[in-house]
Design an enzyme around this catalytic site. Structure first.
Site, PDB file in Angstrom:
ATOM      1  N   ASP A  90      13.398  11.760   1.157  1.00 23.35           N
ATOM      2  CA  ASP A  90      14.143  10.831   0.564  1.00 23.35           C
ATOM      3  C   ASP A  90      15.641  11.159   0.990  1.00 23.35           C
ATOM      4  O   ASP A  90      15.684  10.217   1.019  1.00 23.35           O
ATOM      5  CB  ASP A  90      13.541  10.237  -0.979  1.00 23.35           C
ATOM      6  CG  ASP A  90      11.724   9.846  -1.016  1.00 23.35           C
ATOM      7  OD1 ASP A  90      11.363  10.353  -0.743  1.00 23.35           O
ATOM      8  OD2 ASP A  90      11.871   8.643  -0.598  1.00 23.35           O
ATOM      9  N   ALA A 131      10.730   5.569   2.634  1.00 21.24           N
ATOM     10  CA  ALA A 131      12.515   5.801   2.193  1.00 21.24           C
ATOM     11  C   ALA A 131      12.237   5.238   4.356  1.00 21.24           C
ATOM     12  O   ALA A 131      13.501   4.385   4.019  1.00 21.24           O
ATOM     13  CB  ALA A 131      13.230   7.309   2.954  1.00 21.24           C
ATOM     14  N   GLN A 142       0.026   7.166  -3.967  1.00 24.05           N
ATOM     15  CA  GLN A 142       0.215   6.162  -2.088  1.00 24.05           C
ATOM     16  C   GLN A 142      -0.609   7.458  -1.327  1.00 24.05           C
ATOM     17  O   GLN A 142      -0.874   7.147  -0.545  1.00 24.05           O
ATOM     18  CB  GLN A 142       1.839   6.889  -2.240  1.00 24.05           C
ATOM     19  CG  GLN A 142       2.655   5.325  -2.276  1.00 24.05           C
ATOM     20  CD  GLN A 142       3.655   6.426  -3.811  1.00 24.05           C
ATOM     21  OE1 GLN A 142       2.844   6.927  -4.739  1.00 24.05           O
ATOM     22  NE2 GLN A 142       3.839   5.809  -4.504  1.00 24.05           N
ATOM     23  N   ARG A 164      16.655  -0.556  -4.284  1.00 18.29           N
ATOM     24  CA  ARG A 164      16.403   1.287  -4.350  1.00 18.29           C
ATOM     25  C   ARG A 164      16.982   2.316  -4.428  1.00 18.29           C
ATOM     26  O   ARG A 164      18.246   2.461  -4.091  1.00 18.29           O
ATOM     27  CB  ARG A 164      14.932   1.971  -3.975  1.00 18.29           C
ATOM     28  CG  ARG A 164      13.717   0.855  -4.193  1.00 18.29           C
ATOM     29  CD  ARG A 164      12.846   1.152  -3.185  1.00 18.29           C
ATOM     30  NE  ARG A 164      12.267   2.372  -4.395  1.00 18.29           N
ATOM     31  CZ  ARG A 164      11.065   3.159  -4.280  1.00 18.29           C
ATOM     32  NH1 ARG A 164      10.458   2.950  -2.570  1.00 18.29           N
ATOM     33  NH2 ARG A 164      10.193   4.088  -5.266  1.00 18.29           N
ATOM     34  N   ARG A 202       7.649   0.832   1.516  1.00  9.90           N
ATOM     35  CA  ARG A 202       8.164   0.995   0.552  1.00  9.90           C
ATOM     36  C   ARG A 202       8.232   2.985   2.055  1.00  9.90           C
ATOM     37  O   ARG A 202       7.816   2.627   3.034  1.00  9.90           O
ATOM     38  CB  ARG A 202       7.417   1.717  -0.671  1.00  9.90           C
ATOM     39  CG  ARG A 202       5.874   1.521  -0.697  1.00  9.90           C
ATOM     40  CD  ARG A 202       4.210   2.391  -0.180  1.00  9.90           C
ATOM     41  NE  ARG A 202       5.095   3.937   0.014  1.00  9.90           N
ATOM     42  CZ  ARG A 202       5.156   4.555   1.084  1.00  9.90           C
ATOM     43  NH1 ARG A 202       4.503   3.745   2.357  1.00  9.90           N
ATOM     44  NH2 ARG A 202       5.226   5.614   0.998  1.00  9.90           N
TER      45      ARG A 202
HETATM   46  O1  MRU Z   1       8.254   5.519  -3.827  1.00  9.58           O
HETATM   47  P1  MRU Z   1       7.957   5.962  -2.696  1.00  9.58           P
HETATM   48  O2  MRU Z   1       6.412   5.497  -1.973  1.00  9.58           O
HETATM   49  O3  MRU Z   1       8.299   4.906  -1.307  1.00  9.58           O
HETATM   50  O4  MRU Z   1       7.978   6.866  -2.162  1.00  9.58           O
HETATM   51  C1  MRU Z   1       8.111   7.770  -0.175  1.00  9.58           C
HETATM   52  C2  MRU Z   1       8.054   9.533  -0.468  1.00  9.58           C
HETATM   53  O5  MRU Z   1       8.224   9.684  -1.691  1.00  9.58           O
HETATM   54  C3  MRU Z   1       7.885   9.889   0.695  1.00  9.58           C
HETATM   55  O6  MRU Z   1       7.658  10.824   0.956  1.00  9.58           O
HETATM   56  C4  MRU Z   1       9.293   9.213   1.354  1.00  9.58           C
HETATM   57  O7  MRU Z   1       9.411   8.481   1.662  1.00  9.58           O
HETATM   58  C5  MRU Z   1       9.007  10.622   3.292  1.00  9.58           C
HETATM   59  S1  MRU Z   1       8.239   9.149   3.686  1.00  9.58           S
HETATM   60  C6  MRU Z   1       8.247   9.251   5.654  1.00  9.58           C
END
Ligand code: MRU
Length: 330
Positions: free
Chosen positions: A230, A50, A189, A86, A48
């Site tokens: 994201d 982005a 997370q 996603r 996970r």
């Molecule tokens: O659902 P996730 O865990 O993939 O969400 C991740 C985020 O929202 C992060 O803040 C974003 O992807 C930036 S990662 C450099």
């Protein structure tokens, strides 16, 4: 022993993915022979963040290209499947568009050039993280205590991270003295992944529940808030983990600088504002299982959006690999 701060590893024609659902309790690696395993890993959040999702998908396409009976069409099918995993993070679409471009180019051996492109995407993201960290640290004073959200580190990118990369470099340069980490419900997370990274890096850190952020900011303990993104629209509206908007509002009220750190590959210049984007809604179970006994209760609804939109006006600046930027982005 694999380096777990490098959560995607290509080895002898296979992709190994560190299963982030198991962290911080266990370090388990998923061995991927096919793009289908990669697609599932993205959907279930084994991988996970982005930028990392985009890189994983690029390697997924490389796996499709090295199957014995691979054709242009079969790789395109794999790319289409990976694109469905996603909907919100922009890097997935950006990176797969690059893969598609390479697949469509004439000449060269398909398997080789598709893998080379995936490796290039990975290496470029690593370099972007370094550049973001350099620019971000330039904004900071000595010994700051910062607040961060979700996970934006090595577990979310191809390198040291975006917001967490700034923090990591800031700590080495004595600009960061302490990191406060929001738990980041419902999937934690922050508490599971960011703390795990910070502890490994020996960076002093404190975890808080998300609903403690206002109280913390009210104590004058926090000099800066750093988050990732994201998808960023042309006007600077930023989609990031659900709860980011709340932190931005709190930071504005407390007059604490609030920065978004992200590579340019997260910017979607095709959308004027984030309202035009689909916000992923995830299964209610993700929220329910975090509350003991809730699964036994019936007769209520659950709303579980994975992301929210922070209006550009609440964001002091954007830290990208190009420097400190202000919207509108061109
Ligand atoms: O659902 P996730 O865990 O993939 O969400 C991740 C985020 O929202 C992060 O803040 C974003 O992807 C930036 S990662 C450099």
């Amino acid at each position: 022993m694999r380096d777990s701060l490098a959560p995607l590893q290509w080895e002898k024609g296979e992709l190994w993915i560190l299963d982030q659902r198991k962290l911080p309790a266990r370090e388990v690696w998923i061995q991927c022979h096919t793009y289908k395993t990669v697609a599932e890993a993205i959907e279930t959040l084994a991988v996970r963040g982005a930028p990392l999702i985009g890189i994983a998908a690029a390697y997924g396409a490389a796996l499709a290209a090295q199957q014995k009976d691979a054709t242009r069409e079969s790789i395109m099918e794999a790319i289409e499947r990976l694109r469905q995993t996603r909907p919100t993070g922009h890097n997935l679409f950006h990176d797969l568009a690059q893969m598609e471009h390479v697949v469509n180019q004439r000449g060269g051996r398909l398997a080789e050039k598709v893998l080379a492109e995936a490796r290039r995407i990975h290496a470029e993201d690593m370099a972007r993280c370094e550049a973001i960290a350099g620019h971000g640290v330039g904004l900071m004073e000595e010994g700051e205590q910062v607040l961060t959200y979700c996970n934006t580190g090595a577990l979310a990118t191809g390198g040291i991270g975006t917001a967490l990369g700034v923090i990591r470099k800031g700590f080495l340069e004595k600009k960061v003295s302490h990191v406060f980490v929001c738990e980041t419900r419902p999937l934690a997370q922050g508490a599971r992944l960011t703390l795990w990274e910070l502890v490994r890096l020996k960076i002093p850190c404190t975890v808080i529940c998300d609903n403690m952020a206002a109280a913390l900011m009210g104590t004058d303990e926090i000099q800066r808030v750093l988050v990732g993104a994201d998808r960023i629209a042309r006007n600077g509206d930023t989609i990031n983990k659900i709860g980011t908007y709340m932190l931005a509002l709190l930071a504005a009220y407390h007059e604490i600088p609030f920065h978004v750190a992200a590579p340019s590959t997260t910017m979607d210049l095709s959308i004027g504002s984030a309202e035009e984007m689909e916000i992923e809604e995830r299964d209610s179970w993700e929220l329910i299982r975090g509350v003991p006994g809730l699964a036994r209760l019936q007769g209520y609804d659950v709303w579980n959006p994975a992301f929210d939109i922070t209006p550009a006006g609440l964001i002091q600046s954007f830290i990208t690999e190009r420097g400190i930027e202000e919207p509108p982005f061109a």
